[in-house]
Design a protein around this motif. Structure first.
Motif, PDB file in Angstrom:
ATOM      1  N   LEU A  10     -57.801  23.977-122.214  1.00 43.44           N
ATOM      2  CA  LEU A  10     -57.076  24.194-123.457  1.00 43.44           C
ATOM      3  C   LEU A  10     -55.588  24.427-123.192  1.00 43.44           C
ATOM      4  N   ALA A  11     -55.289  25.160-122.118  1.00 42.28           N
ATOM      5  CA  ALA A  11     -53.881  25.402-121.788  1.00 42.28           C
ATOM      6  C   ALA A  11     -53.173  24.092-121.457  1.00 42.28           C
ATOM      7  N   ARG A  12     -53.809  23.231-120.710  1.00 46.34           N
ATOM      8  CA  ARG A  12     -53.192  21.942-120.366  1.00 46.34           C
ATOM      9  C   ARG A  12     -52.955  21.092-121.617  1.00 46.34           C
ATOM     10  N   GLN A  13     -53.906  21.146-122.551  1.00 48.10           N
ATOM     11  CA  GLN A  13     -53.803  20.324-123.753  1.00 48.10           C
ATOM     12  C   GLN A  13     -52.816  20.885-124.761  1.00 48.10           C
ATOM     13  N   GLU A  14     -52.786  22.202-124.924  1.00 47.43           N
ATOM     14  CA  GLU A  14     -52.042  22.805-126.022  1.00 47.43           C
ATOM     15  C   GLU A  14     -50.824  23.603-125.580  1.00 47.43           C
ATOM     16  N   ALA A  15     -50.893  24.245-124.424  1.00 46.40           N
ATOM     17  CA  ALA A  15     -49.809  25.116-123.982  1.00 46.40           C
ATOM     18  C   ALA A  15     -49.519  24.869-122.507  1.00 46.40           C
ATOM     19  N   PRO A  16     -48.972  23.700-122.176  1.00 50.85           N
ATOM     20  CA  PRO A  16     -48.779  23.339-120.762  1.00 50.85           C
ATOM     21  C   PRO A  16     -47.802  24.245-120.022  1.00 50.85           C
ATOM     22  N   GLY A  17     -46.997  25.019-120.736  1.00 50.97           N
ATOM     23  CA  GLY A  17     -46.073  25.931-120.075  1.00 50.97           C
ATOM     24  C   GLY A  17     -46.688  27.267-119.717  1.00 50.97           C
ATOM     25  N   HIS A  43     -51.904  35.665-129.617  1.00 52.46           N
ATOM     26  CA  HIS A  43     -52.815  35.144-130.636  1.00 52.46           C
ATOM     27  C   HIS A  43     -53.438  33.830-130.160  1.00 52.46           C
ATOM     28  N   TRP A  44     -52.621  32.951-129.554  1.00 46.82           N
ATOM     29  CA  TRP A  44     -53.168  31.706-129.010  1.00 46.82           C
ATOM     30  C   TRP A  44     -54.176  32.001-127.905  1.00 46.82           C
ATOM     31  N   LEU A  45     -53.849  32.940-127.022  1.00 42.42           N
ATOM     32  CA  LEU A  45     -54.737  33.277-125.910  1.00 42.42           C
ATOM     33  C   LEU A  45     -56.084  33.758-126.425  1.00 42.42           C
ATOM     34  N   ARG A  46     -56.082  34.675-127.374  1.00 40.95           N
ATOM     35  CA  ARG A  46     -57.341  35.185-127.911  1.00 40.95           C
ATOM     36  C   ARG A  46     -58.165  34.072-128.551  1.00 40.95           C
ATOM     37  N   VAL A  88     -46.396  30.803-133.791  1.00 40.69           N
ATOM     38  CA  VAL A  88     -45.726  30.134-132.684  1.00 40.69           C
ATOM     39  C   VAL A  88     -46.432  28.826-132.334  1.00 40.69           C
ATOM     40  N   ASP A  89     -45.655  27.857-131.923  1.00 36.64           N
ATOM     41  CA  ASP A  89     -46.195  26.577-131.458  1.00 36.64           C
ATOM     42  C   ASP A  89     -46.621  26.746-129.999  1.00 36.64           C
ATOM     43  N   PRO A  90     -47.900  26.600-129.660  1.00 33.84           N
ATOM     44  CA  PRO A  90     -48.341  26.792-128.271  1.00 33.84           C
ATOM     45  C   PRO A  90     -47.588  25.895-127.293  1.00 33.84           C
ATOM     46  N   ALA A  91     -47.133  24.736-127.748  1.00 33.26           N
ATOM     47  CA  ALA A  91     -46.459  23.799-126.847  1.00 33.26           C
ATOM     48  C   ALA A  91     -45.162  24.365-126.294  1.00 33.26           C
ATOM     49  N   VAL A  92     -44.555  25.349-126.985  1.00 32.91           N
ATOM     50  CA  VAL A  92     -43.290  25.919-126.513  1.00 32.91           C
ATOM     51  C   VAL A  92     -43.495  27.212-125.738  1.00 32.91           C
ATOM     52  N   LEU A  93     -44.737  27.661-125.592  1.00 39.91           N
ATOM     53  CA  LEU A  93     -44.994  28.900-124.860  1.00 39.91           C
ATOM     54  C   LEU A  93     -44.677  28.724-123.383  1.00 39.91           C
ATOM     55  N   ARG A  94     -44.096  29.756-122.794  1.00 44.34           N
ATOM     56  CA  ARG A  94     -43.802  29.776-121.367  1.00 44.34           C
ATOM     57  C   ARG A  94     -44.175  31.150-120.820  1.00 44.34           C
TER      58      ARG A  94
END
Length: 316
Positions: free
Chosen positions: A121-128, A298-301, A93-99
């Motif tokens: 890291l969340a702001r940079q990679e997974a802002p949602g 997986h991104w979170l870990r 999954v692309d972290p940028a599309v995570l919500r």
């Protein structure tokens, strides 16, 4: 009364149709799908029956698509792309599309060390993505199983057969005191001087003793515990404003630094080596196996690993 049976959806037919229309050759389509020309020829015959159209017809030494085939080409390709995305491993999954919100259970010291880097890291990679930190108030094994928390971070002390556990960093305990504390002056810190000092103990269960007391007892020494607090951050704040000694985790000799080792110095505390053999502290993560292949988890870990491990450590 008889009824017409509904057509059976066959994903393999869609894949074969896409290959045939793209290659316009039975032989090349067979090679693309790693099958034989004979098998592909039978699949083409089946597609002709299902779609009631010849699809590809001979034109000299080549085959050309029919108007129906030309109209289906883009749609067939889109269907195959969708199937690929549907059946791809979830970790892609692309972290940028995570919500959504991830819930992490951690002790206050671990949370204080983890939250700034994980939020960055969340702001940079997974802002949602939003983050919710919970104190160690739930039975972690059951909470992971029930989905009330997504990840446990800290010293994993429960053993559940199905829980996945990964160790991230190993630390040692040091004595944290305020600048100018009597232990920072004069002779080197000895077990006798450490035992004579006033101590604060951190224990969620209200216990007055721990590994340091065991090590001191082996030398017929006993420390003076003035207060027991449930929170490391509260205990360190007390140590910064009084003469009590607080045990905090720090890096192993020669080991890489971790954000966990920086919290005490951020509060202005001085870290003193304890002249006694104490067991190391291992910080890890625990999660339920149903989330092992989930892309967001997986991104979170991975984000927690990158935050708690110093650059250059194994696994970063």
């Amino acid at each position: 009364m008889s009824s017409t049976p509904e057509p059976v959806i066959d994903a393999n037919l869609a894949v074969a149709l896409d290959a045939l229309l793209a290659e316009q050759s039975v032989t090349r389509a067979a090679a693309r799908l790693h099958t034989s020309p004979a098998a592909m020829s039978r699949t083409l015959a089946r597609l002709r029956r299902v779609l009631q159209d010849p699809l590809l017809v001979r034109a000299g030494q080549t085959m050309v698509p029919t108007p129906r085939a030309q109209a289906l080409r883009d749609e067939a390709a889109a269907v195959v792309r969708s199937l690929g995305a549907l059946l791809a491993p979830g970790t892609g999954v692309d972290p940028a599309v995570l919500r959504g919100t991830f819930t992490v259970q951690a002790a206050d010291l671990v949370g204080a060390a983890l939250a700034p880097g994980l939020l960055r890291l969340a702001r940079q990679e997974a802002p949602g993505v939003s983050l919710r930190f919970l104190a160690e108030e739930l039975e972690a094994g059951q909470a992971l199983r029930d989905g009330r928390i997504d990840l446990e971070v800290g010293s994993i002390d429960h053993v559940d057969p199905e829980t996945r556990v990964e160790e991230l960093v190993t630390l040692r305990m040091a004595a944290a005191v305020r600048p100018g504390h009597p232990l920072t002056e004069g002779a080197a810190l000895t077990p006798d001087r450490l035992a004579a000092a006033e101590h604060v103990v951190v224990s969620r269960r209200g216990r007055f003793s721990g590994p340091l007391d065991t090590a001191l007892a082996e030398r017929n020494l006993r420390r003076r515990v003035s207060v027991v607090l449930p929170s490391h951050m509260t205990a360190m704040a007390l140590a910064a404003r009084s003469d009590v000694v607080c045990l905090v985790p720090t890096a192993l000799p020669g080991g890489a630094r971790s954000p966990l080792t920086d919290v005490a110095t951020t509060l202005g505390l001085v870290l003193l080596d304890i002249p006694l053999p104490l067991p190391p502290l291992t910080v890890g993560i625990a999660w339920h196996p149903r989330q092992a292949a989930d892309g967001g988890h997986h991104w979170l870990r991975d984000a927690v690993r990158r935050t708690l491990r110093a650059p250059g450590n194994p696994g970063t």
